[in-house]
Design a protein around this motif. Structure first.
Motif, PDB file in Angstrom:
ATOM      1  N   ILE A   2      42.610  -5.942 -30.103  1.00 37.98           N
ATOM      2  CA  ILE A   2      41.531  -4.976 -30.353  1.00 37.98           C
ATOM      3  C   ILE A   2      40.291  -5.340 -29.546  1.00 37.98           C
ATOM      4  O   ILE A   2      39.627  -4.472 -28.965  1.00 37.98           O
ATOM      5  N   GLU A   3      39.971  -6.646 -29.498  1.00 35.56           N
ATOM      6  CA  GLU A   3      38.801  -7.102 -28.744  1.00 35.56           C
ATOM      7  C   GLU A   3      38.991  -6.861 -27.247  1.00 35.56           C
ATOM      8  O   GLU A   3      38.066  -6.418 -26.548  1.00 35.56           O
ATOM      9  N   ASN A   5      40.855  -4.581 -25.872  1.00 35.62           N
ATOM     10  CA  ASN A   5      40.762  -3.134 -25.679  1.00 35.62           C
ATOM     11  C   ASN A   5      39.308  -2.673 -25.715  1.00 35.62           C
ATOM     12  O   ASN A   5      38.894  -1.829 -24.908  1.00 35.62           O
ATOM     13  N   ARG A   6      38.533  -3.233 -26.651  1.00 33.05           N
ATOM     14  CA  ARG A   6      37.122  -2.853 -26.752  1.00 33.05           C
ATOM     15  C   ARG A   6      36.375  -3.205 -25.470  1.00 33.05           C
ATOM     16  O   ARG A   6      35.570  -2.414 -24.975  1.00 33.05           O
ATOM     17  N   ARG A   7      36.639  -4.390 -24.937  1.00 36.60           N
ATOM     18  CA  ARG A   7      35.966  -4.804 -23.703  1.00 36.60           C
ATOM     19  C   ARG A   7      36.394  -3.923 -22.527  1.00 36.60           C
ATOM     20  O   ARG A   7      35.570  -3.549 -21.685  1.00 36.60           O
ATOM     21  N   TYR A  23      41.103  -6.359 -18.596  1.00 36.09           N
ATOM     22  CA  TYR A  23      41.195  -6.411 -20.057  1.00 36.09           C
ATOM     23  C   TYR A  23      42.269  -5.474 -20.609  1.00 36.09           C
ATOM     24  O   TYR A  23      42.867  -5.767 -21.656  1.00 36.09           O
TER      25      TYR A  23
END
Length: 263
Positions: A2-3, A5-7, A23
């Motif tokens: 998730i992190e 993907n967020r970045r 990423y």
């Protein structure tokens, strides 16, 4: 995952495409480590989009391979339709029209009779393919089907794509007034959605429509706006194209040159 993907999403929004790709690759790796089919599919499709924007079309195709090769995982029909549509768009960009049409049909097959999230986009791609083949009536029919489907689903981005396609078709048909109306609607939506690449395409289309009706001043203004948008979006190729169109305003054939409606 998730992190990562967020970045990736944040880097994509800021225009840092290389970092976004890094990423998204990491998000795919992490999704593969736990056999998360949805995570693999979503990030592979996003990575394909980033690679396309970077001009790395072979990498864009390769990034979609997990959806077509990993038979041990079960991907949703919607994701398979999205991936097949991405392949169609990539082939269309390189003018591999027969292959693009085959992938569009494959996307439609995954979409099914009841429709899917990319139903309007499939109609738009089929319309662009018909336009490339010079079949203006078929292109317009597909664009109108896309517009109807996108409005029914509330997909404003695809509605703008359909309006832009109708504008390009009108230019090819010699209807500058109709083109200006469609492209103006598309531009209003794309500005609200803050979509720089699509705003660029709208402005280029409006410039071509202005050139078609003989208004060189308006055409030059639209091309200049397109150049500024592209430069701000770090799109050197788009900026160069807009500059070339502005410099070529003396060419009577300019308005009739091939145009794109899809990013």
């Amino acid at each position: 995952m998730i992190e990562a993907n967020r970045r990736a999403d944040a880097y994509l929004r800021s225009g840092n495409l290389e970092s976004a790709a890094r990423y998204y690759r990491e998000a795919i790796r992490l999704a593969q480590s736990v056999e998360d089919a949805e995570g693999i599919a979503a990030n592979a499709i996003n990575l394909s989009i980033v690679y396309q924007r970077l001009g790395k079309l072979d990498d864009a195709r390769a990034s979609l391979a997990p959806l077509f090769e990993q038979s041990r995982l079960s991907f949703s029909a919607d994701r398979l339709a999205q991936a097949a549509l991405r392949r169609s768009i990539l082939d269309l960009e390189e003018r591999h029209l027969a292959s693009s049409s085959e992938w569009a049909d494959r996307a439609a097959s995954h979409c099914g009779q009841r429709g899917c999230a990319v139903a309007a986009a499939i109609h738009n791609v089929k319309g662009q393919l018909a336009l490339e083949a010079g079949r203006l009536d078929s292109a317009a029919a597909s664009a109108k089907a896309a517009l109807e489907a996108s409005r029914a689903s509330g997909d404003r981005a695809e509605a703008a794509n359909a309006l832009r396609l109708l504008g390009v078709i009108a230019i090819r048909a010699g209807d500058a007034g109709g083109a200006t109306g469609y492209l103006g609607e598309a531009l209003a939506i794309d500005r609200e959605l803050a979509a720089p690449r699509k705003i660029y395409l709208d402005l280029i289309g409006l410039g071509r429509a202005s050139a078609l009706r003989g208004d060189r001043g308006a055409a030059r203004s639209f091309y200049e706006r397109a150049r500024v948008v592209s430069e701000a979006d770090r799109d050197a190729k788009g900026a160069a194209e807009a500059r070339a169109l502005s410099e070529a305003l003396g060419d009577k054939l300019q308005a009739g040159q091939p145009a794109r409606a899809l990013p």
